[in-house]
Design an enzyme around this catalytic site. Structure first.
Site, PDB file in Angstrom:
ATOM      1  N   ASP A  46       3.810 -53.466  12.026  1.00  0.00           N
ATOM      2  CA  ASP A  46       2.490 -54.094  11.909  1.00  0.00           C
ATOM      3  C   ASP A  46       2.562 -55.271  10.931  1.00  0.00           C
ATOM      4  O   ASP A  46       1.584 -55.989  10.729  1.00  0.00           O
ATOM      5  CB  ASP A  46       1.396 -53.085  11.524  1.00  0.00           C
ATOM      6  CG  ASP A  46       1.597 -52.473  10.156  1.00  0.00           C
ATOM      7  OD1 ASP A  46       2.661 -52.706   9.548  1.00  0.00           O
ATOM      8  OD2 ASP A  46       0.688 -51.763   9.683  1.00  0.00           O
ATOM      9  N   SER A  47       3.752 -55.497  10.362  1.00  0.00           N
ATOM     10  CA  SER A  47       4.005 -56.729   9.592  1.00  0.00           C
ATOM     11  C   SER A  47       3.735 -57.948  10.471  1.00  0.00           C
ATOM     12  O   SER A  47       3.594 -59.064   9.959  1.00  0.00           O
ATOM     13  CB  SER A  47       5.443 -56.759   9.069  1.00  0.00           C
ATOM     14  OG  SER A  47       6.364 -56.466  10.106  1.00  0.00           O
ATOM     15  N   ASP A  85       4.912 -49.462  15.466  1.00  0.00           N
ATOM     16  CA  ASP A  85       4.185 -49.125  14.241  1.00  0.00           C
ATOM     17  C   ASP A  85       2.714 -48.900  14.590  1.00  0.00           C
ATOM     18  O   ASP A  85       2.091 -49.753  15.228  1.00  0.00           O
ATOM     19  CB  ASP A  85       4.292 -50.348  13.303  1.00  0.00           C
ATOM     20  CG  ASP A  85       4.341 -49.972  11.855  1.00  0.00           C
ATOM     21  OD1 ASP A  85       4.262 -48.775  11.552  1.00  0.00           O
ATOM     22  OD2 ASP A  85       4.489 -50.893  11.026  1.00  0.00           O
ATOM     23  N   LYS A 115       5.632 -45.117  14.482  1.00  0.00           N
ATOM     24  CA  LYS A 115       5.770 -44.951  13.022  1.00  0.00           C
ATOM     25  C   LYS A 115       4.377 -44.818  12.417  1.00  0.00           C
ATOM     26  O   LYS A 115       3.456 -45.522  12.833  1.00  0.00           O
ATOM     27  CB  LYS A 115       6.512 -46.137  12.412  1.00  0.00           C
ATOM     28  CG  LYS A 115       6.628 -46.042  10.886  1.00  0.00           C
ATOM     29  CD  LYS A 115       7.621 -47.022  10.294  1.00  0.00           C
ATOM     30  CE  LYS A 115       7.069 -48.411  10.080  1.00  0.00           C
ATOM     31  NZ  LYS A 115       5.911 -48.472   9.165  1.00  0.00           N
ATOM     32  N   GLU A 184      10.057 -47.199   1.355  1.00  0.00           N
ATOM     33  CA  GLU A 184       9.839 -48.613   1.004  1.00  0.00           C
ATOM     34  C   GLU A 184       9.595 -48.781  -0.486  1.00  0.00           C
ATOM     35  O   GLU A 184       8.709 -48.132  -1.073  1.00  0.00           O
ATOM     36  CB  GLU A 184       8.645 -49.187   1.801  1.00  0.00           C
ATOM     37  CG  GLU A 184       8.394 -50.649   1.459  1.00  0.00           C
ATOM     38  CD  GLU A 184       7.537 -51.399   2.473  1.00  0.00           C
ATOM     39  OE1 GLU A 184       7.219 -50.857   3.535  1.00  0.00           O
ATOM     40  OE2 GLU A 184       7.205 -52.569   2.171  1.00  0.00           O
TER      41      GLU A 184
HETATM   42  O1  KIV Z   1       5.560 -53.318   9.415  1.00  0.00           O
HETATM   43  C1  KIV Z   1       6.761 -53.353   9.121  1.00  0.00           C
HETATM   44  O2  KIV Z   1       7.491 -54.309   9.424  1.00  0.00           O
HETATM   45  C2  KIV Z   1       7.312 -52.208   8.398  1.00  0.00           C
HETATM   46  C3  KIV Z   1       8.649 -52.381   7.774  1.00  0.00           C
HETATM   47  C4  KIV Z   1       8.520 -53.215   6.576  1.00  0.00           C
HETATM   48  C5  KIV Z   1       9.302 -51.080   7.493  1.00  0.00           C
HETATM   49  O3  KIV Z   1       6.660 -51.220   8.275  1.00  0.00           O
END
Ligand code: KIV
Length: 281
Positions: A46-47, A85, A115, A184
């Site tokens: 979700d980044s 995610d 995730k 993290e």
């Molecule tokens: O959203 C994301 O990219 C993540 C990673 C930083 C693990 O959760």
């Protein structure tokens, strides 16, 4: 034929002490590059809210956005395990919403797993989602969806009491059936202890070298996103500079008439050209 990475394959890597590699992708073309390079896990993080959409945090990301990007990524992948995610509020409210939304991710995108961030009451939700047949990767430590509660981007588990809590959280999430766990932004010592205590693989991002695997955000390692630069990022290339130079050259060549050249143009046959001249006289 390329051998597909599986959850069993990841567990096997941990057992054999072979390090697991993971990177994020949000679209077909980068997914192909990562997969072709041999990455084990592609996380559609979700980044994307920050590095793709330009939001200040991951909080506004919607389930629909995650489904759209995960589908695009999955289309470009032959080997890697693809993890979607789950965005903020798509799983925290209830077991039912978590199962239905995680189920949509699996059914509509073809991804291999989802995730979910957090521990505490999330342990029960993870257990129920796993029990419904959906593989879950857990995520503790610095969890960006709880940014407000954590007081910003900070290293977590720095005190003995907080570190013990994170160890207990990791063990509880393993007990709930998570197949791996992202750690993290925690001290290296804590990453090592959690990795030793779990049978499932730990995937670190700012959690030290002793984790079973490492994940980073692809635009960070390629120099494509510079707004937030935590210490754990290593930039491996400056793709933004290469892109900027190429775009500057395009602008210059269009201006000077150097582009398009003969090789980029289509030609009519002399006969058709002559016939056309007669038609439009
Ligand atoms: O959203 C994301 O990219 C993540 C990673 C930083 C693990 O959760």
């Amino acid at each position: 034929m390329t051998q597909q990475m599986t959850i069993a394959g990841l567990l096997n890597k941990k057992k054999k002490k072979e390090r697991i590699t993971a990177l994020t992708a949000y679209e077909y073309s980068f997914a192909r590059i990562l997969d072709g390079a041999g990455i084990d896990i592609i996380l559609v993080g979700d980044s994307l809210g920050m590095v793709f959409a330009g939001y200040a945090t991951t909080i506004p990301v919607t389930l629909e956005q995650m489904l759209y990007h995960t589908k695009a990524v999955k289309t470009g992948v032959e080997r890697a395990l693809v993890v979607c995610d789950m965005p903020f509020l798509s799983y925290q409210a209830s077991v039912e919403s978590a199962i239905l939304n995680a189920g949509r991710a699996i059914k509509e995108t073809g991804c291999d797993a989802v995730k979910m961030e957090g521990a505490g009451r999330m342990v029960h939700i993870v257990r129920e989602v796993v029990a419904s047949g959906i593989p879950v990767m857990a995520h503790i430590g610095m969890t960006p969806q709880s940014l407000g509660q954590l007081g910003g981007y900070r290293v977590q588990g720095k005190t003995a009491v907080r570190a013990r809590q994170l160890i207990e959280d990791a063990i509880a999430l393993e007990g709930a059936g998570a197949f791996s766990i992202v750690l993290e932004c925690i001290p290296q010592e804590l990453g090592e202890i959690i990795t030793e205590r779990l049978t499932i693989p730990t995937i670190g991002i700012g959690a030290g070298v002793d984790c079973d695997g490492q994940v980073l955000v692809t635009p960070d390692i390629l120099g494509l996103y510079g707004e937030i630069k935590p210490r754990f990022i290593k930039q491996y290339a400056d793709i933004a500079a290469i892109a900027a130079a190429a775009i500057a050259q395009f602008i210059e060549e269009v201006g000077s008439g150097a582009f398009p050249g003969k090789e980029q143009c289509y030609a009519m046959s002399p006969e058709e050209k002559e016939a056309l001249q007669k038609l439009i006289q």
